[in-house]
Design an enzyme around this catalytic site. Structure first.
Site, PDB file in Angstrom:
ATOM      1  N   ASP A   1       0.851  -1.199   0.000  1.00  0.00           N
ATOM      2  CA  ASP A   1       0.000   0.000   0.000  1.00  0.00           C
ATOM      3  C   ASP A   1       0.887   1.249   0.000  1.00  0.00           C
ATOM      4  O   ASP A   1       1.860   1.322   0.764  1.00  0.00           O
ATOM      5  CB  ASP A   1      -0.870   0.050   1.287  1.00  0.00           C
ATOM      6  CG  ASP A   1      -1.758  -1.188   1.402  1.00  0.00           C
ATOM      7  OD1 ASP A   1      -2.142  -1.738   0.361  1.00  0.00           O
ATOM      8  OD2 ASP A   1      -2.019  -1.622   2.546  1.00  0.00           O
TER       9      ASP A   1
ATOM     10  N   ASP B   1      -1.743  -1.188  13.410  1.00  0.00           N
ATOM     11  CA  ASP B   1      -1.947  -0.427  12.187  1.00  0.00           C
ATOM     12  C   ASP B   1      -1.954   1.029  12.644  1.00  0.00           C
ATOM     13  O   ASP B   1      -2.962   1.516  13.138  1.00  0.00           O
ATOM     14  CB  ASP B   1      -3.274  -0.802  11.521  1.00  0.00           C
ATOM     15  CG  ASP B   1      -3.524   0.037  10.274  1.00  0.00           C
ATOM     16  OD1 ASP B   1      -4.598  -0.118   9.646  1.00  0.00           O
ATOM     17  OD2 ASP B   1      -2.650   0.860   9.930  1.00  0.00           O
TER      18      ASP B   1
ATOM     19  N   GLU C   1       2.040  -2.366  10.436  1.00  0.00           N
ATOM     20  CA  GLU C   1       1.694  -2.435   9.014  1.00  0.00           C
ATOM     21  C   GLU C   1       2.710  -1.654   8.193  1.00  0.00           C
ATOM     22  O   GLU C   1       2.947  -1.931   7.028  1.00  0.00           O
ATOM     23  CB  GLU C   1       0.287  -1.872   8.771  1.00  0.00           C
ATOM     24  CG  GLU C   1      -0.105  -1.923   7.289  1.00  0.00           C
ATOM     25  CD  GLU C   1      -1.545  -1.505   7.026  1.00  0.00           C
ATOM     26  OE1 GLU C   1      -1.990  -0.472   7.550  1.00  0.00           O
ATOM     27  OE2 GLU C   1      -2.240  -2.251   6.283  1.00  0.00           O
ATOM     28  N   GLU C   2       3.316  -0.642   8.818  1.00  0.00           N
ATOM     29  CA  GLU C   2       4.210   0.258   8.074  1.00  0.00           C
ATOM     30  C   GLU C   2       5.655  -0.221   8.051  1.00  0.00           C
ATOM     31  O   GLU C   2       6.517   0.465   7.503  1.00  0.00           O
ATOM     32  CB  GLU C   2       4.132   1.679   8.659  1.00  0.00           C
ATOM     33  CG  GLU C   2       2.738   2.281   8.667  1.00  0.00           C
ATOM     34  CD  GLU C   2       2.029   2.174   7.305  1.00  0.00           C
ATOM     35  OE1 GLU C   2       0.811   1.970   7.291  1.00  0.00           O
ATOM     36  OE2 GLU C   2       2.721   2.267   6.267  1.00  0.00           O
TER      37      GLU C   2
ATOM     38  N   ASP D   1       0.843   8.160   7.814  1.00  0.00           N
ATOM     39  CA  ASP D   1       1.149   6.748   8.144  1.00  0.00           C
ATOM     40  C   ASP D   1       2.504   6.673   8.842  1.00  0.00           C
ATOM     41  O   ASP D   1       2.680   6.010   9.860  1.00  0.00           O
ATOM     42  CB  ASP D   1       1.222   5.909   6.860  1.00  0.00           C
ATOM     43  CG  ASP D   1      -0.133   5.570   6.256  1.00  0.00           C
ATOM     44  OD1 ASP D   1      -0.253   5.605   5.025  1.00  0.00           O
ATOM     45  OD2 ASP D   1      -1.076   5.273   7.034  1.00  0.00           O
TER      46      ASP D   1
ATOM     47  N   LEU E   1      -2.060   3.901  11.298  1.00  0.00           N
ATOM     48  CA  LEU E   1      -3.022   4.847  10.740  1.00  0.00           C
ATOM     49  C   LEU E   1      -3.940   4.077   9.787  1.00  0.00           C
ATOM     50  O   LEU E   1      -3.551   3.756   8.663  1.00  0.00           O
ATOM     51  CB  LEU E   1      -2.289   5.989  10.008  1.00  0.00           C
ATOM     52  CG  LEU E   1      -2.989   7.360   9.993  1.00  0.00           C
ATOM     53  CD1 LEU E   1      -4.190   7.339   9.066  1.00  0.00           C
ATOM     54  CD2 LEU E   1      -3.423   7.797  11.378  1.00  0.00           C
ATOM     55  N   ASP E   2      -5.145   3.813  10.249  1.00  0.00           N
ATOM     56  CA  ASP E   2      -6.110   3.065   9.430  1.00  0.00           C
ATOM     57  C   ASP E   2      -7.056   4.054   8.770  1.00  0.00           C
ATOM     58  O   ASP E   2      -7.593   4.946   9.415  1.00  0.00           O
ATOM     59  CB  ASP E   2      -6.897   2.103  10.331  1.00  0.00           C
ATOM     60  CG  ASP E   2      -7.963   1.368   9.549  1.00  0.00           C
ATOM     61  OD1 ASP E   2      -7.610   0.542   8.688  1.00  0.00           O
ATOM     62  OD2 ASP E   2      -9.161   1.644   9.768  1.00  0.00           O
TER      63      ASP E   2
ATOM     64  N   GLU F   1      -5.346  -5.851  12.359  1.00  0.00           N
ATOM     65  CA  GLU F   1      -6.651  -5.235  12.075  1.00  0.00           C
ATOM     66  C   GLU F   1      -7.795  -6.155  12.506  1.00  0.00           C
ATOM     67  O   GLU F   1      -8.577  -5.816  13.390  1.00  0.00           O
ATOM     68  CB  GLU F   1      -6.753  -4.888  10.579  1.00  0.00           C
ATOM     69  CG  GLU F   1      -5.833  -3.742  10.156  1.00  0.00           C
ATOM     70  CD  GLU F   1      -5.901  -3.419   8.676  1.00  0.00           C
ATOM     71  OE1 GLU F   1      -6.007  -4.330   7.838  1.00  0.00           O
ATOM     72  OE2 GLU F   1      -5.846  -2.207   8.343  1.00  0.00           O
TER      73      GLU F   1
HETATM   74  P1  AFP Z   1      -6.410   2.425   3.958  1.00  0.00           P
HETATM   75  O1  AFP Z   1      -5.790   2.597   5.314  1.00  0.00           O
HETATM   76  O2  AFP Z   1      -5.420   2.000   2.898  1.00  0.00           O
HETATM   77  O3  AFP Z   1      -7.248   3.603   3.550  1.00  0.00           O
HETATM   78  O4  AFP Z   1      -7.399   1.171   4.051  1.00  0.00           O
HETATM   79  C1  AFP Z   1      -8.449   1.272   4.991  1.00  0.00           C
HETATM   80  C2  AFP Z   1      -8.980  -0.133   5.166  1.00  0.00           C
HETATM   81  O5  AFP Z   1      -7.944  -0.976   5.568  1.00  0.00           O
HETATM   82  C3  AFP Z   1     -10.134  -0.191   6.154  1.00  0.00           C
HETATM   83  O6  AFP Z   1     -10.053   0.762   7.173  1.00  0.00           O
HETATM   84  C4  AFP Z   1     -11.343   0.037   5.300  1.00  0.00           C
HETATM   85  O7  AFP Z   1     -12.510  -0.561   5.810  1.00  0.00           O
HETATM   86  C5  AFP Z   1     -10.941  -0.599   3.976  1.00  0.00           C
HETATM   87  O8  AFP Z   1      -9.511  -0.588   3.941  1.00  0.00           O
HETATM   88  C6  AFP Z   1     -11.428   0.193   2.792  1.00  0.00           C
HETATM   89  O9  AFP Z   1     -11.098  -0.559   1.664  1.00  0.00           O
HETATM   90  P2  AFP Z   1     -11.614  -0.079   0.218  1.00  0.00           P
HETATM   91  O10 AFP Z   1     -10.844   1.202  -0.058  1.00  0.00           O
HETATM   92  O11 AFP Z   1     -11.267  -1.203  -0.710  1.00  0.00           O
HETATM   93  O12 AFP Z   1     -13.085   0.166   0.330  1.00  0.00           O
END
Ligand code: AFP
Length: 347
Positions: free
Chosen positions: A61, A108, A89-90, A67, A110-111, A275
């Protein structure tokens, strides 16, 4: 005055060394979360927090500035705690910290990174695991423990309020950061996820990639009162799991991120160790369910720190229903002849 996080942790820990270590780690994590919150509120010291960096993380990612900032802040917090190993995760590999640390933390930092630039709630998800002699002699094994071994877990939400949703095995509780108080105070005690749900969270743009069972489950929700569920459903998708999760804790619902047909998504997008496991731990402590569609998340033995898993969690009866669709969709008793004509595979 509601109980403060500090008081709650003190009453949990007592004098047990492992519990004291868990309590101290949570205090350090809470302090780190306030630093991340302040960085977000101040818009970072000049850098664009939502900007993409050249680098990608272990999962491929693209990393955002925040992050990296968050990872640095939480690593610093881990160094101040009784943490032997920090898995993030990073970072490709786990970081060895205190040789005599009693715990490991998987995080994680920064989610919801894709939401940073849109001012939508984002979060930090963490899992606290025990470390024993076997792990010290074989550090790679520490993050291969199933989620049922967690000593504590939770997540911060950087939203209109800075919230901490956490559990150390005595139910799931919510604390809110109070700048005037200068710390976290209890907002909701002993959450209980409603067994019945009428709200689902899924990224519907992936419909064509889902397995038939998931499509059938969502189709039946969309069919509403006229369909086999005989009631209407609402949909939400914030794309910050911490925000979707908190809504489910507050008013019930179900979250689905299934595996799908896209390249690299056979096991979905979400990571098991930092997660799915922490969310599943808190959800079960609140009477909800969490599976990979069929199997209990907390029973899954990870095959690596960055292992992915399909994830379905929320209202227990709804999560169990998805399991029935996965095992035998035709067995869904409510399916009336009217729906007999339905094809699982859209023309
Ligand atoms: P990011 O941290 O890369 O934005 O991903 C967030 C995540 O891990 C989780 O928090 C969300 O529910 C899901 O991904 C969103 O995934 P989509 O972008 O495929 O909908």
């Amino acid at each position: 005055m509601p109980s403060s996080l500090d008081a709650y942790l003190g009453s949990y820990a007592g004098t047990d060394p492992q519990r004291v270590a868990v309590a101290d780690t949570l205090r350090q994590l809470a302090g780190a979360a306030v630093k991340v919150r302040n960085t977000i509120i101040q818009g970072g010291s000049g850098e664009n927090l939502g900007a993409s960096r050249e680098a990608a993380n272990a999962g491929g990612d693209i990393q955002k500035e925040l992050d990296v900032v968050a990872d640095r802040v939480f690593l610093e917090a881990a160094r101040a705690s009784s943490i032997a190993f920090y898995g993030s995760e990073e970072q490709d590999e786990a970081v060895a910290l205190k040789a005599d640390g009693l715990l490991a933390i998987a995080i994680d930092p920064l989610d919801g990174s894709s939401n940073i630039e849109t001012n939508v709630s984002i979060g930090t998800i963490f899992s606290i695991l025990p470390v024993d002699a076997e792990h010290r002699s074989n550090p790679a094994s520490v993050f291969l423990q199933p989620g049922s071994r967690q000593l504590g877990a939770g997540f911060f939400i950087y939203g209109p309020q800075l919230l901490l949703v956490m559990s150390v095995g005595n139910g799931t509780h919510v604390f809110s950061f109070s700048p005037s108080f200068g710390g976290f105070v209890e907002l909701r005690s002993s959450l209980s996820i409603a067994e019945k749900a009428s709200e689902f969270a899924i990224n519907a743009s992936n419909y064509r990639h889902w397995d038939p069972a998931i499509r059938l489950y969502i189709d039946d929700c969309l069919a509403g009162a006229e369909g086999p569920r005989e009631r209407d459903f609402n949909m939400r998708w914030i794309a910050s799991m911490v925000a979707d999760a908190y809504r489910i804790f507050v008013r019930g619902g179900i979250f689905l991120y299934p595996g799908d047909g896209r390249k690299g998504y056979a096991k979905g997008r979400l990571r098991l160790v930092y997660e799915a496991n922490p969310i599943a731990y808190c959800v079960e402590q609140a009477g909800g369910g969490a599976t990979d569609g069929l199997n209990r998340i907390l029973d899954i033995v990870p095959d690596g720190l960055h292992a992915r898993t399909p994830l379905v969690f929320g209202s227990k009866r709804e999560v169990e229903r998805v399991g029935r669709y996965v095992t035998d969709p035709a067995a869904i008793g409510e399916r009336s002849p009217l729906f007999g004509k339905r094809s699982l595979f859209r023309a």
